[in-house]
Write a protein that holds these residues in place. Sequence first.
Motif, PDB file in Angstrom:
ATOM      1  N   HIS A   1       0.811  -1.217   0.000  1.00 56.74           N
ATOM      2  CA  HIS A   1       0.000   0.000   0.000  1.00 56.74           C
ATOM      3  C   HIS A   1       0.841   1.263   0.000  1.00 56.74           C
ATOM      4  O   HIS A   1       0.351   2.327   0.363  1.00 56.74           O
ATOM      5  CB  HIS A   1      -0.917   0.011   1.234  1.00 56.74           C
ATOM      6  CG  HIS A   1      -2.010  -0.998   1.153  1.00 56.74           C
ATOM      7  ND1 HIS A   1      -3.210  -0.738   0.537  1.00 56.74           N
ATOM      8  CD2 HIS A   1      -2.070  -2.279   1.570  1.00 56.74           C
ATOM      9  CE1 HIS A   1      -3.970  -1.827   0.612  1.00 56.74           C
ATOM     10  NE2 HIS A   1      -3.294  -2.773   1.222  1.00 56.74           N
ATOM     11  N   PHE A   2       2.078   1.157  -0.379  1.00 57.76           N
ATOM     12  CA  PHE A   2       2.956   2.331  -0.426  1.00 57.76           C
ATOM     13  C   PHE A   2       3.070   2.840  -1.854  1.00 57.76           C
ATOM     14  O   PHE A   2       3.434   2.108  -2.755  1.00 57.76           O
ATOM     15  CB  PHE A   2       4.346   1.972   0.115  1.00 57.76           C
ATOM     16  CG  PHE A   2       4.334   1.701   1.590  1.00 57.76           C
ATOM     17  CD1 PHE A   2       4.074   0.427   2.056  1.00 57.76           C
ATOM     18  CD2 PHE A   2       4.547   2.716   2.507  1.00 57.76           C
ATOM     19  CE1 PHE A   2       4.027   0.163   3.416  1.00 57.76           C
ATOM     20  CE2 PHE A   2       4.511   2.467   3.866  1.00 57.76           C
ATOM     21  CZ  PHE A   2       4.256   1.195   4.320  1.00 57.76           C
ATOM     22  N   ARG A   3       2.747   4.136  -2.039  1.00 59.03           N
ATOM     23  CA  ARG A   3       2.742   4.694  -3.390  1.00 59.03           C
ATOM     24  C   ARG A   3       3.755   5.813  -3.523  1.00 59.03           C
ATOM     25  O   ARG A   3       4.180   6.405  -2.537  1.00 59.03           O
ATOM     26  CB  ARG A   3       1.360   5.269  -3.704  1.00 59.03           C
ATOM     27  CG  ARG A   3       0.242   4.276  -3.542  1.00 59.03           C
ATOM     28  CD  ARG A   3      -0.289   3.853  -4.861  1.00 59.03           C
ATOM     29  NE  ARG A   3      -1.375   2.905  -4.704  1.00 59.03           N
ATOM     30  CZ  ARG A   3      -2.075   2.421  -5.705  1.00 59.03           C
ATOM     31  NH1 ARG A   3      -1.816   2.790  -6.924  1.00 59.03           N
ATOM     32  NH2 ARG A   3      -3.034   1.558  -5.465  1.00 59.03           N
ATOM     33  N   LEU A   4       4.079   6.107  -4.787  1.00 53.93           N
ATOM     34  CA  LEU A   4       4.951   7.234  -5.075  1.00 53.93           C
ATOM     35  C   LEU A   4       4.061   8.456  -5.276  1.00 53.93           C
ATOM     36  O   LEU A   4       3.248   8.506  -6.185  1.00 53.93           O
ATOM     37  CB  LEU A   4       5.761   6.941  -6.346  1.00 53.93           C
ATOM     38  CG  LEU A   4       6.809   7.984  -6.728  1.00 53.93           C
ATOM     39  CD1 LEU A   4       7.860   8.081  -5.642  1.00 53.93           C
ATOM     40  CD2 LEU A   4       7.447   7.607  -8.048  1.00 53.93           C
ATOM     41  N   ASP A   5       4.220   9.438  -4.395  1.00 56.46           N
ATOM     42  CA  ASP A   5       3.384  10.618  -4.473  1.00 56.46           C
ATOM     43  C   ASP A   5       3.965  11.596  -5.489  1.00 56.46           C
ATOM     44  O   ASP A   5       5.114  11.459  -5.913  1.00 56.46           O
ATOM     45  CB  ASP A   5       3.283  11.271  -3.081  1.00 56.46           C
ATOM     46  CG  ASP A   5       1.935  11.947  -2.891  1.00 56.46           C
ATOM     47  OD1 ASP A   5       1.538  12.163  -1.737  1.00 56.46           O
ATOM     48  OD2 ASP A   5       1.279  12.259  -3.911  1.00 56.46           O
ATOM     49  N   THR A   6       3.182  12.616  -5.837  1.00 56.50           N
ATOM     50  CA  THR A   6       3.596  13.528  -6.901  1.00 56.50           C
ATOM     51  C   THR A   6       4.853  14.308  -6.556  1.00 56.50           C
ATOM     52  O   THR A   6       5.525  14.823  -7.436  1.00 56.50           O
ATOM     53  CB  THR A   6       2.476  14.526  -7.218  1.00 56.50           C
ATOM     54  OG1 THR A   6       1.896  14.957  -5.987  1.00 56.50           O
ATOM     55  CG2 THR A   6       1.417  13.882  -8.085  1.00 56.50           C
ATOM     56  N   ASP A   7       5.207  14.402  -5.265  1.00 57.24           N
ATOM     57  CA  ASP A   7       6.396  15.168  -4.923  1.00 57.24           C
ATOM     58  C   ASP A   7       7.628  14.282  -4.804  1.00 57.24           C
ATOM     59  O   ASP A   7       8.632  14.669  -4.227  1.00 57.24           O
ATOM     60  CB  ASP A   7       6.172  15.929  -3.608  1.00 57.24           C
ATOM     61  CG  ASP A   7       5.856  14.977  -2.461  1.00 57.24           C
ATOM     62  OD1 ASP A   7       5.745  15.450  -1.321  1.00 57.24           O
ATOM     63  OD2 ASP A   7       5.715  13.753  -2.707  1.00 57.24           O
ATOM     64  N   GLY A   8       7.540  13.071  -5.325  1.00 54.32           N
ATOM     65  CA  GLY A   8       8.703  12.193  -5.286  1.00 54.32           C
ATOM     66  C   GLY A   8       8.879  11.446  -3.982  1.00 54.32           C
ATOM     67  O   GLY A   8       9.847  10.705  -3.797  1.00 54.32           O
ATOM     68  N   LYS A   9       7.942  11.652  -3.042  1.00 51.91           N
ATOM     69  CA  LYS A   9       8.063  10.977  -1.755  1.00 51.91           C
ATOM     70  C   LYS A   9       7.203   9.703  -1.742  1.00 51.91           C
ATOM     71  O   LYS A   9       6.128   9.679  -2.327  1.00 51.91           O
ATOM     72  CB  LYS A   9       7.581  11.909  -0.622  1.00 51.91           C
ATOM     73  CG  LYS A   9       8.485  13.090  -0.400  1.00 51.91           C
ATOM     74  CD  LYS A   9       9.452  12.813   0.743  1.00 51.91           C
ATOM     75  CE  LYS A   9      10.542  13.841   0.846  1.00 51.91           C
ATOM     76  NZ  LYS A   9      11.572  13.728  -0.166  1.00 51.91           N
ATOM     77  N   ILE A  10       7.715   8.691  -1.053  1.00 56.53           N
ATOM     78  CA  ILE A  10       6.946   7.456  -0.940  1.00 56.53           C
ATOM     79  C   ILE A  10       6.102   7.517   0.331  1.00 56.53           C
ATOM     80  O   ILE A  10       6.618   7.785   1.411  1.00 56.53           O
ATOM     81  CB  ILE A  10       7.889   6.245  -0.891  1.00 56.53           C
ATOM     82  CG1 ILE A  10       8.650   6.159  -2.205  1.00 56.53           C
ATOM     83  CG2 ILE A  10       7.111   4.964  -0.647  1.00 56.53           C
ATOM     84  CD1 ILE A  10       9.624   5.021  -2.271  1.00 56.53           C
ATOM     85  N   ARG A  11       4.816   7.295   0.163  1.00 54.92           N
ATOM     86  CA  ARG A  11       3.920   7.391   1.311  1.00 54.92           C
ATOM     87  C   ARG A  11       2.991   6.193   1.373  1.00 54.92           C
ATOM     88  O   ARG A  11       2.625   5.628   0.361  1.00 54.92           O
ATOM     89  CB  ARG A  11       3.042   8.639   1.193  1.00 54.92           C
ATOM     90  CG  ARG A  11       3.754   9.901   1.406  1.00 54.92           C
ATOM     91  CD  ARG A  11       2.804  11.066   1.711  1.00 54.92           C
ATOM     92  NE  ARG A  11       3.631  12.217   2.016  1.00 54.92           N
ATOM     93  CZ  ARG A  11       4.127  13.026   1.092  1.00 54.92           C
ATOM     94  NH1 ARG A  11       3.836  12.831  -0.167  1.00 54.92           N
ATOM     95  NH2 ARG A  11       4.921  14.029   1.432  1.00 54.92           N
TER      96      ARG A  11
END
Lengths: 308, 489
Positions: B223-233
């Motif tokens: 359930h960890f995605r790459l967010d638009t700011d380059g951070k993994i959340r």
Amino acid sequence: MARDRHRMKKLLEYRQLYLLLLPGVVYLALLNYLPMFGAVIAFKEIDYALGILRSPWVGLKNFEFLFASNDAWIIVRNTLGYNAVFIVTGPVVSVTLAILLNELTNRRMAKVYQTLIIMPHFISMVVVSYLVYAFLGHQSGFVNSGIFPALGLDAVKWYYEPKYWPFFLFFIQGWKHWGYGTVIYLATMAGFDQELYEAAAIDGASRLRQIFSITIPLLVPIVIMLFVLSLGRIFNSDFGLFFQVPRSQGPLHPVTQTLDTYTYRSLMQLGDLGMASAAAFFQSAVGFFTILSANIAVKRMNPERALF
Amino acid sequence: MRKWIPALVVCVLLVYGGVGAFAGAQAEGAAASRPVTLSLYMPGPGTQDDEEQVETALAEYTIPKINAGMDVNFIGWGEWFDKKRLMIASGEEFDLGFTAVWNQFEDEVARNAWLPLNDLITNYAPELYTVVGDFLKGPTIDGKIYAISTVKEKAAGGQYLYNKKYVDKYGIPYREIKTLDEVERWLAKIKQDDPDIAGWFMDPGNTSLTGVVLAYYEKIYGHFRLDTDGKIRHEYHMPIVWDALERAHRWYKAGYFQRDLEDQIMAKNSMQKLKEGNWVFYHHVNHPGKAGEMTGSNGFPIVAGGPYKQPVIMQDMLLGSMFGISRTSKHPEEAIQMLGLMNTDQYVNNLLNFGIEGDHWVFVDEQRGIIKTIEDSGYAPNMTWALQNQFLNYLRDFEDPEKWEKYKAFNESARLGEAVGFFPDVNPIKTQIASLQNALEEYSGILGAGILDPREVKEDLLAKLEEAGVYEVEAELQKQFDAFKAQQE
């Protein structure tokens, strides 16, 4: 020397019986004892290419996830709590039912009841879970759409309310397993010496007195034996009962999460053999020590009643 | 003497039974001399009646070319996951096995279940480099290729799908709807006129609103995605997810979902309910022809709105359907050559997919490769997406005749995802992942379906995640991802 010759003579004398025993022993050796070596998987990081023997050791790392969860307390409480209740109430109910059945004069009806009582034992828990769902389904269940409206009560979201489930699970578990115990005790009672009862009747004992003074004391050894044996599974749980029957609904976790369901849920994605083995090893190890302790305790109180 | 007879009888019967089982297993393993018979295992609808006929036809064609035939095994979906895990764990001998990112591929590679194929391809089937091309980037870990991907749609994302009956009734401009706000307006209108149907078909697995808003975000692990700011959340750390959950709850209370949603979730019969057709909006993957596929499987016309953002080439798409060669295979050279045939030879590809011409299907238009399958024919595995290079597939008569051209255009219109080729090593965070998995189970299904009020559970859920170690996992994944990005430059 004489003793050896004596043993050989006995072996030959009973050779047919040993032959009869052979398949069972081979089965146990191959399927129960040999696989015990696999317990090492719990302490390793398995690499399919290296196989079990050459995969690297990782000590107790695989056991960490069992204690890491903040739910660890709930898991232990549920597993041990439910088992304590089942282990204590099981024999009480089963013995009572067995005695009652034994008192029936119409032997044919007694057989019918006995068959009916033990039947649920043979139904798979998965099927049972759907039977329960047929009753408790929120929109389509019999209770919410049939019974409650007739009584003028509002529908209850059964699968989202944890407070009812300890009772549901207790009842379902009992419905499924009390019959089995009853049949075992009935079989035991069939082997009792009838002369004891006749002698008691001559001395003026009522039927009830006979039950308390003859039947129950004679049942005590087997009750103790089954009790100690079931202690060996103190950390195990019926996966079907705690996962399937509550349809694995999240809100019920506080009252239905046991060590087995926790292991299953945690490892479904990882599929880690070492961690899964660690969980099973932990259950078996604790069960083993529990049986040992219980047996020692029983030996202290009454040496002939001990299991081994 | 009397004692002997029963004892012997029982003993012999038991031994006979046991030996019988062993002998059966041994006979199966008896090696074929020449030519070789490869074994292929994949999920599907179970053994097909005419499987042997197809295998014979295949052998006739392939033996002259590569001295090998193939025994195809379709394992029913119910048993597939466990069976494959068992086969690999027990070191069973087999040649080709299906695998995918959603089917334990990474775990299998970590445990050395598949052979690295680089040398095999170079020496025995170099055409795979050209034909499969970019797709090979997916199953390449540390420079080694561990499986051959099926060439199909490369890009992912989502699209809205509509039940045509209601599109016509309400005049929904389905090609133009792009946001959930627009969908919501239509749902309100539909509720007024058709209060008994489901405006939005809620299926927590496929059409949860969280799934909709995250459709164009790359998945790093679980359930960890790459967010638009380059951070993994973690998904639950992303504000758009909580917005979607609140919207889902709003829709649930307004009655936009199926009336018996809770029962459906518990009985797990979403696919059957979908076939009933009492719904308007759906949401799923966005490759061309999806609408045609759904029309085929559900039996009534379904139309698609198309991608509403630029499609992204995601790791998962390159790993969605692959075949690996097992470490236990005794004939890896023939195996890779067979994969080569499946990817370049139109006859082989369609024989495996559809069966024998005349017996199982007939040409409708040979020039354009359009066929019609014969009903109840005895061979209809329907696993075209799993049997390598779909661009070789013949098209069925109810599909778009330009499907493959559209696929090519679709693939080209996409941008390459940043996380393609990134395979996190989850060993350092195994314990936390196990805890997280358990913490989520409690809520995710009914929360995603809008049944729970997200505001009531948000604090509790976030606290649970933190205790399970979600920040540690995010940090570790971020660290590995940054290293991966740096290495690429």
